[in-house]
Design an enzyme around this catalytic site. Structure first.
Site, PDB file in Angstrom:
ATOM      1  N   CYS A 132     -11.507  12.447 -10.767  1.00  0.00           N
ATOM      2  CA  CYS A 132     -10.436  12.857  -9.788  1.00  0.00           C
ATOM      3  C   CYS A 132     -10.601  11.507  -8.645  1.00  0.00           C
ATOM      4  O   CYS A 132     -10.317  10.689  -8.664  1.00  0.00           O
ATOM      5  CB  CYS A 132     -10.618  14.327  -8.902  1.00  0.00           C
ATOM      6  SG  CYS A 132      -9.127  14.750  -8.365  1.00  0.00           S
ATOM      7  N   HIS A 133     -11.171  12.058  -7.448  1.00  0.00           N
ATOM      8  CA  HIS A 133     -10.987  11.200  -6.304  1.00  0.00           C
ATOM      9  C   HIS A 133     -12.696  10.480  -6.169  1.00  0.00           C
ATOM     10  O   HIS A 133     -12.821   9.471  -5.360  1.00  0.00           O
ATOM     11  CB  HIS A 133     -10.841  11.789  -4.912  1.00  0.00           C
ATOM     12  CG  HIS A 133      -9.518  12.308  -4.818  1.00  0.00           C
ATOM     13  ND1 HIS A 133      -9.068  13.107  -5.112  1.00  0.00           N
ATOM     14  CD2 HIS A 133      -8.795  11.443  -3.835  1.00  0.00           C
ATOM     15  CE1 HIS A 133      -7.616  13.243  -4.766  1.00  0.00           C
ATOM     16  NE2 HIS A 133      -7.441  12.148  -3.934  1.00  0.00           N
TER      17      HIS A 133
END
Length: 191
Positions: free
Chosen positions: A114-115
């Site tokens: 994800c991030h």
């Protein structure tokens, strides 16, 4: 294959606040189910507040060790969960960035979702690599010299990346596989 990771020790990062709970819990459980020992590493020891969908408070988790008290030498692999706030907190800490870079210097498997790749960008380890992330990071990754692709799971010489919680089954399976394989000689090329 039960116990595929028996004898392996894995570090999983968590931010003081903001790591995405499911991206922390599921990979941790996946490697533990295969026999790995997992230590939760944070900016400081104590407790960390996870989040759900970046907006709702999740559970709190014990942080086994502060990043200043550990070294990549102590582990066989690293997992970095996402969460917008959590990933930003992690990439903003110089000790975390140095810790992450150390896994690449030692060619050890790293799983990031994800991030989480923001931390890789900050550690300057994406140049020449193919990886994925949450779509809003693609410009950051490309600007750091990486090749961003929109795929469920991407593996590049021991680095496993995925886009979001929907990718967790594939991500967890590939992380287990890469940790099982161990070091990758080519991984250190961009560190």
């Amino acid at each position: 294959m039960a116990n595929e990771l028996q004898g392996r020790k894995v570090a999983i990062l968590i931010a003081p606040i903001g790591s995405e709970q499911v991206e922390f819990v599921q990979p941790k459980e996946a490697v533990e189910a295969e026999g790995a020992t997992v230590e939760v590493v944070g900016i400081q020891a104590g407790e960390a507040q996870a989040m759900n969908n970046d907006t709702e408070m999740g559970d709190t988790f014990a942080v086994d060790k502060a990043v200043t008290d550990v070294s990549p030498d102590e582990y066989d692999a690293l997992i970095v969960p996402g969460g917008t706030v959590g990933a930003d907190n992690l990439r903003g800490d110089a000790n975390v960035v140095q810790f992450v870079r150390g896994f690449f210097e030692q060619a050890k498997p790293v799983g990031v979702i994800c991030h989480g790749p923001w931390t890789l960008v900050e550690a300057d380890v994406v140049k020449g690599r193919t990886l994925t992330s949450y779509p809003t990071l693609q410009t950051d990754i490309r600007n750091a010299g990486g090749n961003w692709v929109d795929e469920e799971v991407v593996t590049d010489q021991g680095l496993v990346t995925s886009r979001n919680p929907n990718d967790l089954p594939a991500f967890c399976a590939k992380v287990v596989e890469e940790i099982g394989e161990g070091k990758h000689a080519d991984q250190a090329r961009s560190a």
